[in-house]
Structures are given as structure tokens and as C-alpha cells.
Design an enzyme around this catalytic site. Structure first.
Site, PDB file in Angstrom:
ATOM      1  N   ASP A 101      11.070   4.394  16.545  1.00  0.00           N
ATOM      2  CA  ASP A 101      10.410   3.556  15.459  1.00  0.00           C
ATOM      3  C   ASP A 101      10.939   2.947  14.431  1.00  0.00           C
ATOM      4  O   ASP A 101      10.657   3.382  13.296  1.00  0.00           O
ATOM      5  CB  ASP A 101       8.408   4.036  15.303  1.00  0.00           C
ATOM      6  CG  ASP A 101       7.590   2.897  15.192  1.00  0.00           C
ATOM      7  OD1 ASP A 101       8.127   1.649  15.217  1.00  0.00           O
ATOM      8  OD2 ASP A 101       6.437   3.575  16.057  1.00  0.00           O
TER       9      ASP A 101
ATOM     10  N   HIS B 110       6.944  -0.342  15.183  1.00  0.00           N
ATOM     11  CA  HIS B 110       5.584  -1.238  15.577  1.00  0.00           C
ATOM     12  C   HIS B 110       4.924  -2.401  14.197  1.00  0.00           C
ATOM     13  O   HIS B 110       4.534  -3.099  14.456  1.00  0.00           O
ATOM     14  CB  HIS B 110       4.703   0.221  16.266  1.00  0.00           C
ATOM     15  CG  HIS B 110       3.750   0.561  15.028  1.00  0.00           C
ATOM     16  ND1 HIS B 110       4.322   2.313  14.735  1.00  0.00           N
ATOM     17  CD2 HIS B 110       3.288   0.064  13.917  1.00  0.00           C
ATOM     18  CE1 HIS B 110       3.882   2.280  13.753  1.00  0.00           C
ATOM     19  NE2 HIS B 110       2.631   1.809  13.112  1.00  0.00           N
TER      20      HIS B 110
ATOM     21  N   SER C  27       3.010   3.059   7.957  1.00  0.00           N
ATOM     22  CA  SER C  27       3.464   2.795   8.927  1.00  0.00           C
ATOM     23  C   SER C  27       5.372   2.127   8.415  1.00  0.00           C
ATOM     24  O   SER C  27       4.735   1.301   7.326  1.00  0.00           O
ATOM     25  CB  SER C  27       3.459   2.037   9.647  1.00  0.00           C
ATOM     26  OG  SER C  27       2.808   2.577  10.674  1.00  0.00           O
TER      27      SER C  27
HETATM   28  N1  ASP Z   1       0.553   5.458  12.700  1.00  0.00           N
HETATM   29  C1  ASP Z   1      -0.231   4.421  11.873  1.00  0.00           C
HETATM   30  C2  ASP Z   1       0.202   3.504  12.265  1.00  0.00           C
HETATM   31  O1  ASP Z   1      -0.057   2.937  13.027  1.00  0.00           O
HETATM   32  C3  ASP Z   1       0.426   5.331  11.108  1.00  0.00           C
HETATM   33  C4  ASP Z   1      -0.512   6.427  10.621  1.00  0.00           C
HETATM   34  O2  ASP Z   1      -1.809   5.622  10.309  1.00  0.00           O
HETATM   35  O3  ASP Z   1      -0.157   7.213  10.367  1.00  0.00           O
HETATM   36  O4  ASP Z   1      -0.998   2.551  10.809  1.00  0.00           O
END
Ligand code: ASP
Length: 722
Positions: free
Chosen positions: A223, A87, A657
Site C-alpha cells: 500500500d 489508498h 494512513s
Molecule cells: N486504513 C485506515 C484508514 O483508512 C487507517 C486506520 O484507520 O488505521 O485511514
């Protein structure tokens, strides 16, 4: 000045003498040796603080990068190979993709250096060193100094420190406030801009479960994506050139195939973006009860429209996938945050705390005169601040952040029109026009007129319903009354003819733009709406919002000070501010709700259980099913099971992330990518019982590269221990 320094020194020693509670906190690498390492070692960590952060020899910090300004990545080979989340690389992969070469859907693996794609605009940043410069930043500051003079002096001191820190080095420097401006650190960075895309799994793996599974445990998302840092022949940062060579890092992480078990030490080393752990109840109330509900409603509508359009056409899926992901991520977090804040009774708990704090402040005349005003001032400020914040966020989401996109896009014309209105030099204007025409290609590549029309109708309607008329852009009010609130009929009239909804019309219009075109431009409702919203925000909202925000910030500084004086035993770590931090804890499951306890890891079996070819997000690739059926997991499985993700109680947030997740020996066991739903309010209130970071098991990444994608040659450059 002396007094300020004494206060600052007292504060700093207070921060530092506090006994750290296990597992909560995002700690400063420079100070880890003094204040955390013992506890980390008690929890199982086998290395020293110098192995984590040192300026004298290569260490872990030399393998961690701020990726693209908003994520983290880590170096995993002596040839500059970098792993981060899928992502985090998503926007880049999307930009490189087309319907013929759809790397998002199908994945991609460069088979040779020639097939590694340049990623214009992408950069990664290493921290070279950090230093506490509080005393230098505050040099010359005196009590009672006028605010402007105070700010000017801090800024002049900071400029000087930054300049002398990087002179002749090619590095850049930044000074960041910590503990709400009670302490300052200098960060010296080295930034590389020639970053190339090496590979990523298909979305059916890298984004498996997409928005449905986002922020949720148990999780099965692969991911990750892989890039490579390139440098000039001298191993220094260089702008993209074919002759550039793979960067030779000072340090790269060793990858462990040994796995983990519940209770094992883990550490996350990355760039957490922003947290607000020490704010008063008024702030939580603003977020939970005022801003989140309205923003959630607006985003729900936008996402629903995009989702339906994406499901109807593969081209639209490609065009809107990155935009929708951007919207989804915060939208779903807000929902989880609100539920968590409600469950933990965060507002009530903060109010109780504020009551005792007030009693303590009032019990001493000195304290009363110093701090007595903080909480009452917050109350008055937030009554106003929340309104301005909402108007600002809501208007931006309606017009400028994947809302009514053509209207947002039309904003570009404001400056061109101004040049003509001011009789600007024609030759210079032509250069700008060329840039606009080129820039428009990127916009229209990801634009679908029919989808945007639906978005327009939805967001215009909600804007009218949710913001008080006094906060609506004047042109909106005028147009709404003209069309009698029937935005569908308005859209039917304008979308087919506006120059902002079609690349051909736009290009022709810009190319032939002259003073005469101003009349046509000033009749285009999308342009008029955009201009009006933009000017309204500039003239009626932004100034006051900034003023209020400055006031809140100076209160925050005092509030932080008083909290620390009041509660000397408590652990205070600084809020996240996009600087390099360490979080440590252990692999741990959790109780989700009555009768439901979650294990700390998932396996490919769960992917197969979720398989559903009818649903795009759950359609498991045939090759993965085959590998599962034959149990062909190579050396990556543990007791015959192929682990996919695991959770731990490391305190993380957005920006983490892509962060390396390390074991007790500092070896890479995972790549952090998310948090579990029940504890997602951890940005405002960490809950040791339920706040969990979710990581991709590095063995699954290697299995996908090697067994699934047949790109095992990449593993040859990694250092892997079994
Ligand atoms: N999934 C989160 C992000 O998009 C990571 C997190 O906030 O823990 O940054």
C-alpha cells in the site's frame, strides 16, 4: 477569569503528571520531551525529544506532512520525494487514469521529471510550530458568562492569536481544542499545492486483497504511492507552474534496510483524524446499537451492486473503484468495531465506571453541585441526538454519498434554478452554466447509468424501510405512494429520460436553460427528490442536530474534567483531532482467537499462497511470481525472506494512513496503512492485547520500485542505510 485559569492550569498539570501507560495514546509532539521521552527511551528509543520536534533546528516533524487533508505522508529525499499509501493517492491516480492509460490497474513510474504528473487540487501541509495558547484563548472569559458571549470572545481571541502568529510569513494558523475543549493549541502550517505524481505499483500489489483483506491481519498489501513536492525558485509554496522546482525539505527520513524483530521499538508520527476515547456509554450505545447496524446494511447493498458491476466490465471497474473504496473502508470498520465493542463489553465497562464515578460525585456536595448533572443530561440528550444523527447520516448516504448518484448530482441544479427564480444577471448566469457543464464532465466520467439505476432502486427501498416516515423527505413520501413503492418501475420510467442520467442531455439542458426550463426541471423526479431531501435536512434536521451536538460538546468538556479529577493516576492523552501526533510501542504479534497467535510480519510467500487468477483482488502479477520463484529479492530480503507487512501496538487511527513508522534511531522502517480487525474498535476503546497498526515494510516498497518496476533510479535520491 482567575478561577477559570486556575482550573485550566490544574487540569493541564493533571494531564501532564499522569504516568503514561506503555503503548496507548497519541501524544502531542511539543510535550513529548517533558512527558513521554523517558518512557520512549526506556522502550529503546535512542534519540532526543528535540530530534522529534524542535523549532530551533531541522527535525523529524519537518519531514511529515498532512497529505491531501486526510492522510499522512513523509519526505524521503532531499528532492522533495514523498511516500504515502496507495489508498491515499488512489483518487489522484484514478483521476489521471483512463482505459488507455490505466495507471490504477497497471501502475505507473515517471522515468524523468517531465513524466511527473501534476495533481490539481492536491496539497500537503507541514507543521512549522505549535504552542499552548489556552490562557490567551480564554483571556476575558468569566464564570457564568452567557454562551454566545463566551463563544464570541473565544473566537475573537483566536482570530487575534492566529493573525499575529502568521503575519507576513505566508503560513496559515489554526487553533484547535484538546481534551474536549479544556486546552487550546495554536498550529502554524505551511502548505504546498504543486504536488506531482511519480509512481505507484499496480492495484494487484498496491491494493492486493482489496476489501476482503482490508482491516485484516495477516496482510500482504503493497500500500504505497510516491509523489514529489514542487516549490517556486525560492523554495516557497507556489501554484503549479512548469518552471517550479523540486522542494528542498529541511529534513528527510533516512530509510533503514535493517528491519526489526518482535519487541523492537517503533514510533508512528502522523495526523490521526478523530477518536472518542473518553465518551460515556450512551455514545457507544448510539454508535454500536443504533447507527452502525443501519449504516452497515445500507452500505452492504451499495457495495454489493458496485462490486457486481465492476466485475462485469473494466470501464465500470475504473469508474467505481475510488467510490467503492471510500464506501468499503468505513463499512468494514463499522462491522469490526461492533464486534470489538461487543467482545470487550465496552458499554458494560463504561456503565460500571459511570456508576462508581456517580457515587464519587455524590459523596461530596461540592462535586455533586458541579458535576451531578453530567451523566443524567447525557442520557436525555442522547435519546434525541441518536435519532437526529441517524437521519442525517442515513439521508446523506442515500442521496449524496455515492447512493442514488444522479439524484445527488441533481442537487447542483437547485442554485441555478434559484438564480432564475430571482431574475439574476444573465451574463453571470452564463459563467455559472459553463462551470456546471465543465464540472459535469468529472461526474459522468465516473458514472454508469445502469449501475446507478440499480443503486437508486436499492437505496430508495431501504430509505423507506429504515427511516420513520416522519424523517423521510416529503417528495419521497409523495413519489413512493405514486409508484406504490415500486422503485424499479419508477427507475425504468425516469432513468432513460432524466437530464441527470446522461451527459449529453445534461449539457444541452444546462446550456439552453432559461426561465422556461424551470417547468421541466420541476417535473424531474430525480431533481425533486434531491431538492426535497436537501431542504428537509436543512429545515428539519441540521439545526436541531447542531444544537444537540453543541450541548453534547459542552457536556464532554465537563465530563473530561471530572474524569481527570476522579482518576488522577490514569494516563490521559488527548483524542485525535487531525493534528500531528506521536504514537509509540513495539513490534508485536497477538492472539487472534483461541489457539491462534499471529506472527508480527508477513512475507511474499503469503502473496503466492493467496494467488488466484480467478479473483481480481488476488491475481498476483506474473513478474512478482517470477521474482519469488527465482528468489531475486536483491538487498531487500532478510534471511532469504521478502517481508511485506508488519504489525506493532502503536495507537493509530484513520488519518495515520501513510504515516512514517520509525525505528529506535528515527529511521524509516515502514509506512502505516491500517489496523488489525480484532482491535479496530480502538477509536473508542484501545485494547493492548489486540489493537495493532499494520504497516508496509519499507523494504518491500523499495523492492517493488527497484526489482519489480525497474524504477530503481528513484532510490538514488534516497538516503538508505543497510
Ligand atoms: N486504513 C485506515 C484508514 O483508512 C487507517 C486506520 O484507520 O488505521 O485511514
Amino acid at each position: 477569569m482567575k478561577k477559570i485559569l486556575i482550573v485550566a492550569t490544574l487540569l493541564i498539570s493533571n494531564f501532564l503528571t499522569c504516568v503514561a501507560l506503555p503503548d496507548e495514546g497519541m501524544w502531542i509532539p511539543l510535550l513529548i520531551g517533558k512527558y513521554n521521552i523517558k518512557l520512549m527511551q526506556e522502550k529503546g528509543f535512542k534519540l532526543s525529544a528535540e530530534d522529534i520536534y524542535s523549532v530551533n533546528h531541522a527535525c523529524m516533524k519537518d519531514a511529515v506532512v498532512l497529505f491531501g487533508g486526510g492522510c499522512t505522508g513523509e519526505v524521503i529525499s532531499p528532492e522533495g520525494l514523498l511516500i504515502t499509501n496507495h489508498h491515499c493517492g488512489y483518487g489522484q491516480i484514478q483521476r489521471l487514469s483512463s482505459l488507455e492509460h490505466d495507471y490504477l490497474t497497471n501502475g505507473y513510474w515517471a522515468k524523468s521529471r517531465d513524466e511527473e504528473f501534476a495533481c490539481p487540487g492536491l496539497f500537503v501541509t507541514f507543521l512549522k510550530r505549535m504552542e499552548d495558547v489556552t490562557a490567551k484563548v480564554l483571556n476575558g472569559i468569566t464564570d457564568g458568562m452567557d454562551k454566545d458571549a463566551h463563544d464570541r470572545l473565544i473566537s475573537a481571541n483566536s482570530d487575534e492569536i492566529r493573525k499575529s502568529a502568521v503575519e507576513g510569513s505566508g503560513y496559515s494558523a489554526s487553533i484547535r481544542p484538546f481534551y474536549m475543549g479544556n486546552q487550546y493549541f495554536l498550529m502554524v502550517y505551511e502548505t504546498f499545492t504543486d504536488i506531482r505524481f511519480i509512481g505507484a505499483p499496480p492495484s494487484a500489489i498496491g491494493k492486493f486483497g482489496d476489501e476482503t483483506d482490508n482491516w485484516v491481519w495477516p496482510r500482504h498489501t503493497g500500500d504505497f504511492s510516491i509523489f514529489r513536492i514542487y516549490a517556486g525558485k525560492d523554495n516557497k509554496p507556489a501554484v503549479y507552474a512548469k518552471e517550479n522546482v523540486p522542494y528542498k525539505p529541511l529534513y528527510h527520513f533516512t530509510i533503514s534496510l535493517k528491519g526489526y524483530k518482535e519487541g523492537d521499538f517503533t514510533m508512528v508520527f502522523g495526523f490521526p483524524g478523530s477518536t472518542t476515547e473518553y465518551m460515556p456509554s450512551y455514545y457507544i450505545d448510539m454508535v454500536k446499537n443504533y447507527i452502525n447496524p443501519k449504516m452497515i446494511e445500507l452500505r452492504t447493498k451499495k457495495i454489493e451492486i458496485m462490486r457486481t458491476a465492476m466485475n462485469s466490465d473494466p470501464l465500470i471497474r475504473l469508474q467505481y473503484s475510488a467510490k467503492k473504496s471510500g464506501l468499503d473502508n468505513s463499512w468494514k470498520r463499522w462491522i469490526g468495531e461492533n464486534q470489538g465493542l461487543e467482545r470487550m463489553k465496552t458499554i458494560e465497562k463504561k456503565q460500571e465506571f459511570e456508576k462508581s464515578l456517580t457515587e464519587w460525585i455524590n459523596a461530596d456536595p461540592d462535586r455533586r453541585s458541579k458535576y451531578g448533572n453530567i451523566l443524567p443530561s447525557y442520557k436525555t440528550l442522547y435519546d434525541k441526538y441518536r435519532e437526529y444523527s441517524l437521519v442525517y447520516s442515513y439521508t446523506s448516504d442515500v442521496f449524496f454519498n455515492s447512493g442514488a448518484e444522479a439524484a445527488g448530482f441533481a442537487r447542483n441544479m437547485i442554485s441555478l434554478a434559484r438564480l432564475y427564480e430571482n431574475n439574476y444577471d444573465e451574463a453571470k448566469i452564463n459563467v455559472i452554466k459553463d462551470e456546471m457543464v465543465n464540472g459535469a464532465k468529472g461526474f459522468f466520467k465516473n458514472y454508469d447509468q445502469a449501475t446507478d439505476k440499480k443503486l437508486f432502486v436499492a437505496v430508495m427501498t431501504l430509505y423507506g424501510e429504515n427511516l420513520d416516515p416522519k424523517w423521510q423527505a416529503p417528495e419521497y413520501v409523495r413519489i413512493k405512494s405514486l409508484c406504490k413503492g415500486n422503485f424499479q418501475s419508477l427507475a425504468d420510467k425516469i432513468y432513460g429520460t432524466s437530464v441527470f442520467t446522461d451527459e449529453g442531455r445534461y449539457t444541452a439542458f444546462v446550456k439552453s436553460f432559461s426561465k422556461k426550463s424551470l417547468a421541466r426541471l420541476n417535473k424531474d423526479p430525480l431533481y425533486l427528490l434531491s431538492k426535497s431531501a436537501s431542504e428537509f435536512i436543512s429545515s428539519n434536521v441540521r439545526g436541531e442536530l447542531n444544537r444537540l451536538s453543541d450541548e453534547v460538546q459542552s457536556l464532554n468538556k465537563e465530563y473530561m474534567t471530572v474524569q481527570m479529577e476522579y482518576d488522577k493516576e490514569r494516563t490521559f492523552y488527548p483524542d485525535a483531532n487531525s493534528t500531528l501526533r506521536i504514537a509509540y510501542g513495539s513490534v508485536k504479534g497477538y492472539d487472534s482467537r483461541d489457539g491462534v497467535r499471529f506472527k508480527p510480519y508477513t512475507t511474499v510467500k503469503g502473496i503466492i499462497e493467496k494467488d488466484n487468477p480467478e479473483i481480481y483482488d488476488y491475481a498476483v502479477p506474473a513478474r512478482l511470481k517470477e521474482l519469488y520463484r527465482t528468489g531475486d529479492f536483491g538487498r531487500y530480503a532478510e534471511n532469504g525472506e521478502m517481508h511485506v507487512c508488519f504489525i506493532a501496538d502503536n495507537h493509530t487511527t484513520g488519518g495515520n494512513s501513510g504515516s512514517p513508522v520509525l525505528n529506535a534511531n528515527g529511521q524509516l522502517i515502514g509506512v502505516n496503512f491500517d489496523r488489525a480487525w480484532e482491535g479496530v474498535a480502538s477509536d473508542m476503546s484501545f485494547n493492548p492485547e489486540q489493537s495493532r497498526n499494520i504497516s508496509l515494510d519499507i523494504r518491500y516498497a523499495l523492492f517493488i520500485i527497484d526489482k519489480f518496476a525497474g524504477a530503481g533510479y528513484l532510490l538514488k535520491e534516497m538516503t538508505i542505510v543497510e
